[in-house]
Design a protein around this motif. Structure first.
Motif, PDB file in Angstrom:
ATOM      1  N   SER A 244       0.836  -1.201   0.000  1.00 30.14           N
ATOM      2  CA  SER A 244       0.000   0.000   0.000  1.00 30.14           C
ATOM      3  C   SER A 244       0.873   1.255   0.000  1.00 30.14           C
ATOM      4  O   SER A 244       0.604   2.225  -0.725  1.00 30.14           O
ATOM      5  CB  SER A 244      -0.923  -0.003   1.220  1.00 30.14           C
ATOM      6  OG  SER A 244      -1.698   1.172   1.271  1.00 30.14           O
ATOM      7  N   ARG A 245       1.935   1.227   0.808  1.00 30.01           N
ATOM      8  CA  ARG A 245       2.860   2.364   0.854  1.00 30.01           C
ATOM      9  C   ARG A 245       3.589   2.541  -0.469  1.00 30.01           C
ATOM     10  O   ARG A 245       3.762   3.664  -0.965  1.00 30.01           O
ATOM     11  CB  ARG A 245       3.872   2.169   1.984  1.00 30.01           C
ATOM     12  CG  ARG A 245       3.283   2.348   3.373  1.00 30.01           C
ATOM     13  CD  ARG A 245       4.383   2.369   4.410  1.00 30.01           C
ATOM     14  NE  ARG A 245       3.859   2.673   5.734  1.00 30.01           N
ATOM     15  CZ  ARG A 245       4.616   2.896   6.798  1.00 30.01           C
ATOM     16  NH1 ARG A 245       5.931   2.855   6.689  1.00 30.01           N
ATOM     17  NH2 ARG A 245       4.077   3.167   7.972  1.00 30.01           N
ATOM     18  N   LEU A 246       4.026   1.429  -1.063  1.00 32.38           N
ATOM     19  CA  LEU A 246       4.726   1.496  -2.342  1.00 32.38           C
ATOM     20  C   LEU A 246       3.818   2.048  -3.432  1.00 32.38           C
ATOM     21  O   LEU A 246       4.247   2.832  -4.287  1.00 32.38           O
ATOM     22  CB  LEU A 246       5.228   0.099  -2.742  1.00 32.38           C
ATOM     23  CG  LEU A 246       6.433  -0.436  -1.963  1.00 32.38           C
ATOM     24  CD1 LEU A 246       6.708  -1.888  -2.353  1.00 32.38           C
ATOM     25  CD2 LEU A 246       7.663   0.422  -2.218  1.00 32.38           C
ATOM     26  N   SER A 247       2.548   1.639  -3.392  1.00 35.24           N
ATOM     27  CA  SER A 247       1.583   2.124  -4.369  1.00 35.24           C
ATOM     28  C   SER A 247       1.382   3.626  -4.227  1.00 35.24           C
ATOM     29  O   SER A 247       1.357   4.365  -5.224  1.00 35.24           O
ATOM     30  CB  SER A 247       0.248   1.392  -4.189  1.00 35.24           C
ATOM     31  OG  SER A 247      -0.726   1.894  -5.068  1.00 35.24           O
ATOM     32  N   ALA A 248       1.258   4.082  -2.970  1.00 40.09           N
ATOM     33  CA  ALA A 248       1.079   5.511  -2.715  1.00 40.09           C
ATOM     34  C   ALA A 248       2.304   6.306  -3.174  1.00 40.09           C
ATOM     35  O   ALA A 248       2.184   7.389  -3.767  1.00 40.09           O
ATOM     36  CB  ALA A 248       0.821   5.755  -1.232  1.00 40.09           C
ATOM     37  N   GLN A 249       3.499   5.762  -2.920  1.00 41.98           N
ATOM     38  CA  GLN A 249       4.727   6.429  -3.346  1.00 41.98           C
ATOM     39  C   GLN A 249       4.846   6.460  -4.869  1.00 41.98           C
ATOM     40  O   GLN A 249       5.304   7.449  -5.447  1.00 41.98           O
ATOM     41  CB  GLN A 249       5.943   5.720  -2.738  1.00 41.98           C
ATOM     42  CG  GLN A 249       6.065   5.910  -1.228  1.00 41.98           C
ATOM     43  CD  GLN A 249       7.140   5.023  -0.628  1.00 41.98           C
ATOM     44  OE1 GLN A 249       7.737   4.198  -1.304  1.00 41.98           O
ATOM     45  NE2 GLN A 249       7.378   5.185   0.668  1.00 41.98           N
ATOM     46  N   SER A 250       4.420   5.371  -5.504  1.00 45.04           N
ATOM     47  CA  SER A 250       4.470   5.301  -6.965  1.00 45.04           C
ATOM     48  C   SER A 250       3.558   6.348  -7.593  1.00 45.04           C
ATOM     49  O   SER A 250       3.927   7.021  -8.565  1.00 45.04           O
ATOM     50  CB  SER A 250       4.045   3.899  -7.431  1.00 45.04           C
ATOM     51  OG  SER A 250       4.000   3.823  -8.830  1.00 45.04           O
TER      52      SER A 250
END
Length: 279
Positions: A153-159
């Motif tokens: 979820s964090r990686l998606s938000a950062q992406s």
């Protein structure tokens, strides 16, 4: 057997603080880990409190159905996995400590079997092992699932944030905006550019968008098609477009591929666009 299980449960609940101390004794210095022997006192206390609760939560599985156990464990791992992600404790370190936890647990069950004034049989031991080990395995399964969900979820938000920062519509005046596109454009990024450009342009209230392609190394038919789609979509909502900075090698490639830009306004310098638009 029921009386023996209840006795074991009571023993484990009572010994949970002592089991936590035993668990702590196996810790080594591990930089950046909640489980490190030199973890900050406040963090160490919180982890010890969680572990004491953990020992008792696992013990409860002796009295629960499989469904009840999974619900209890899932509620526990949901919180602890969030704490471990926040503290940047790795999943490998969590797995190592689950092994320590399992070792301490069976060390105390062995003590119970040796000291309890009960007729404990091999069948009892195997039953306890089946329940406890199944619970501990489910702990790791549930913890890992929650841990990875949070990370992804964090990686998606950062992406998404990176994509937004890489395709900004910059207002040059109240009516004109600039979209600099840099780097390669794949299908996913092209779709994002389309959605983001339309939203930003409408939000800014511009009537003309300058699309700067000087940072795009390669234009193939897919990229050209996506650019045409962006321009056509902007036109539908009343925004005119100008393509800027098409590199000579990109122009040559476009001609070889049969890509036709004649219906699209193009310029080779920002100054010319500014003069034309009276900026």
């Amino acid at each position: 057997m029921v009386d023996k299980i209840r006795s074991l449960y009571n023993y484990l609940v009572e010994k949970a603080p002592e089991m936590t101390k035993d668990w702590r004794s196996f810790q080594v210095v591990k930089a950046g880990s909640d489980y490190s022997a030199d973890a900050p006192p406040e963090r160490a206390r919180k982890v010890e409190e969680q572990n004491t609760k953990y020992f008792r939560t696992v013990a409860k599985s002796l009295l629960q159905t499989e469904e009840e156990m999974k619900e209890t464990i899932a509620n526990w791992t949901k919180q602890t996995s969030a704490d471990r992600v926040k503290s940047r404790t790795s999943l490998v370190e969590v797995q190592r400590n689950l092994s320590i936890f399992r070792k301490v647990y069976w060390m105390h069950i062995k003590r119970f079997a040796e000291t309890a004034n009960l007729d404990i049989t091999t069948k009892d031991i195997f039953h306890w092992q089946e329940v406890i080990d199944y619970t501990l395995d489910y702990v790791m399964e549930s913890f890992t699932e929650n841990f990875m969900d949070i990370l992804l979820s964090r990686l998606s938000a950062q992406s998404i944030l990176i994509k937004e920062l890489s395709t900004p519509v910059i207002p040059l005046s109240s009516e004109v905006g600039l979209l600099p596109i840099v780097g390669d454009i794949d299908t996913e990024r092209a779709k994002f550019i389309m959605e983001s450009t339309l939203q930003q342009s409408v939000k800014l209230g511009i009537t003309h968008l300058i699309i700067d392609l000087s940072g795009v190394i390669m234009v193939d038919t897919m990229v050209a098609h996506q650019i045409f789609k962006v321009i056509s979509s902007l036109k539908l909502i009343g925004i005119q477009s100008t393509l800027l900075g098409i590199r000579p090698e990109v122009a040559q490639t476009a001609i070889q591929l049969g890509i036709d830009f004649k219906e699209i306004t193009t310029e080779n310098s920002l100054g010319k666009v500014f003069r034309k638009l009276n900026i």
